[in-house]
Design a protein around this motif. Structure first.
Motif, PDB file in Angstrom:
ATOM      1  N   ASP A 191       3.384   5.859  -2.836  1.00  0.00           N
ATOM      2  CA  ASP A 191       4.599   6.557  -3.275  1.00  0.00           C
ATOM      3  C   ASP A 191       4.666   6.642  -4.799  1.00  0.00           C
ATOM      4  OD1 ASP A 191       5.300   6.838  -0.624  1.00  0.00           O
ATOM      5  OD2 ASP A 191       6.816   5.229  -0.649  1.00  0.00           O
ATOM      6  N   SER A 192       4.310   5.538  -5.449  1.00  0.00           N
ATOM      7  CA  SER A 192       4.322   5.503  -6.909  1.00  0.00           C
ATOM      8  C   SER A 192       3.303   6.490  -7.477  1.00  0.00           C
ATOM      9  CB  SER A 192       4.026   4.085  -7.399  1.00  0.00           C
ATOM     10  OG  SER A 192       3.969   4.052  -8.801  1.00  0.00           O
ATOM     11  N   ALA A 193       2.108   6.547  -6.884  1.00  0.00           N
ATOM     12  CA  ALA A 193       1.074   7.466  -7.349  1.00  0.00           C
ATOM     13  C   ALA A 193       1.522   8.917  -7.149  1.00  0.00           C
ATOM     14  CB  ALA A 193      -0.238   7.203  -6.626  1.00  0.00           C
ATOM     15  N   ALA A 194       2.144   9.203  -6.005  1.00  0.00           N
ATOM     16  CA  ALA A 194       2.634  10.559  -5.740  1.00  0.00           C
ATOM     17  C   ALA A 194       3.702  10.951  -6.757  1.00  0.00           C
ATOM     18  CB  ALA A 194       3.182  10.663  -4.322  1.00  0.00           C
ATOM     19  N   ALA A 195       4.599  10.033  -7.101  1.00  0.00           N
ATOM     20  CA  ALA A 195       5.641  10.300  -8.090  1.00  0.00           C
ATOM     21  C   ALA A 195       5.024  10.552  -9.467  1.00  0.00           C
ATOM     22  CB  ALA A 195       6.632   9.138  -8.150  1.00  0.00           C
ATOM     23  N   ALA A 196       3.994   9.794  -9.811  1.00  0.00           N
ATOM     24  CA  ALA A 196       3.326   9.979 -11.100  1.00  0.00           C
ATOM     25  C   ALA A 196       2.623  11.336 -11.155  1.00  0.00           C
ATOM     26  CB  ALA A 196       2.321   8.860 -11.349  1.00  0.00           C
TER      27      ALA A 196
ATOM     28  N   LEU B 201       0.824  -1.197   0.000  1.00  0.00           N
ATOM     29  CA  LEU B 201       0.000   0.000   0.000  1.00  0.00           C
ATOM     30  C   LEU B 201       0.871   1.266   0.000  1.00  0.00           C
ATOM     31  CD1 LEU B 201      -2.913   1.058   0.121  1.00  0.00           C
ATOM     32  CD2 LEU B 201      -2.722   0.998   2.610  1.00  0.00           C
ATOM     33  N   LYS B 202       1.895   1.249   0.828  1.00  0.00           N
ATOM     34  CA  LYS B 202       2.821   2.389   0.919  1.00  0.00           C
ATOM     35  C   LYS B 202       3.565   2.582  -0.418  1.00  0.00           C
ATOM     36  CE  LYS B 202       5.510   5.473   2.931  1.00  0.00           C
ATOM     37  NZ  LYS B 202       5.271   6.798   2.437  1.00  0.00           N
ATOM     38  N   MET B 203       4.038   1.482  -1.008  1.00  0.00           N
ATOM     39  CA  MET B 203       4.743   1.565  -2.291  1.00  0.00           C
ATOM     40  C   MET B 203       3.808   2.110  -3.379  1.00  0.00           C
ATOM     41  SD  MET B 203       6.992  -1.965  -2.124  1.00  0.00           S
ATOM     42  CE  MET B 203       7.394  -1.953  -3.832  1.00  0.00           C
ATOM     43  N   ASN B 204       2.559   1.697  -3.349  1.00  0.00           N
ATOM     44  CA  ASN B 204       1.578   2.163  -4.332  1.00  0.00           C
ATOM     45  C   ASN B 204       1.318   3.658  -4.152  1.00  0.00           C
ATOM     46  OD1 ASN B 204      -0.292   2.129  -6.362  1.00  0.00           O
ATOM     47  ND2 ASN B 204      -1.959   1.379  -5.087  1.00  0.00           N
TER      48      ASN B 204
END
Length: 137
Positions: free
Chosen positions: A25-30, A20-23
């Motif tokens: 972080d990935s969404a924030a980067a996108a 969940l945390k990795m997802n």
């Protein structure tokens, strides 16, 4: 062997939280990458609009210069046809060249900067003024 592969040191709940945390972080980067991309595009549009405005102004100026040169050519041809200031040989020589080039040359020869520079210009002294004969019709 009933051994399980993978990381067995984490419970399923811990794995879920980590994913969940990795997802997130990935969404924030996108989202950040999209913001940067939009900013770059906006800047490009602004720069392109400024360039377009400058080119349109330059185009207007060049059109005005072209009209002015056309008027000079008409005046020169009229003076020549009416037996004005040009003698017959000068008129004959002028007809060999493109009228627009002649007008440019006349304009060049009559500007104060050019007149003072002519004394030091070997091409001018040699008669190389950069005009070409008009194409045969």
């Amino acid at each position: 062997d009933g051994e399980r592969k993978g990381d067995t040191s984490m419970t399923p709940r811990e794995k879920y939280v980590r994913r969940l945390k990795m997802n997130q972080d990935s969404a924030a980067a996108a989202r950040h990458a999209q913001e940067v991309y939009v900013h770059v595009l906006e800047k490009l549009v602004k720069t392109t609009e400024e360039e377009k405005k400058a080119l349109m102004a330059q185009n207007d100026m060049l059109r005005q210069q072209a009209n002015s040169l056309r008027n000079k050519v008409v005046r020169l041809e009229s003076a020549a046809d009416d037996g004005g200031q040009m003698d017959q040989q000068s008129f004959f020589d002028a007809k060999k060249y493109d009228p627009l080039q002649l007008a440019k040359m006349l304009d060049m020869l009559t500007t104060p900067e050019t007149v003072s520079a002519q004394a030091n210009d070997p091409d001018f002294a040699a008669g190389k003024m950069g005009i070409q004969p008009a194409p045969a019709v």
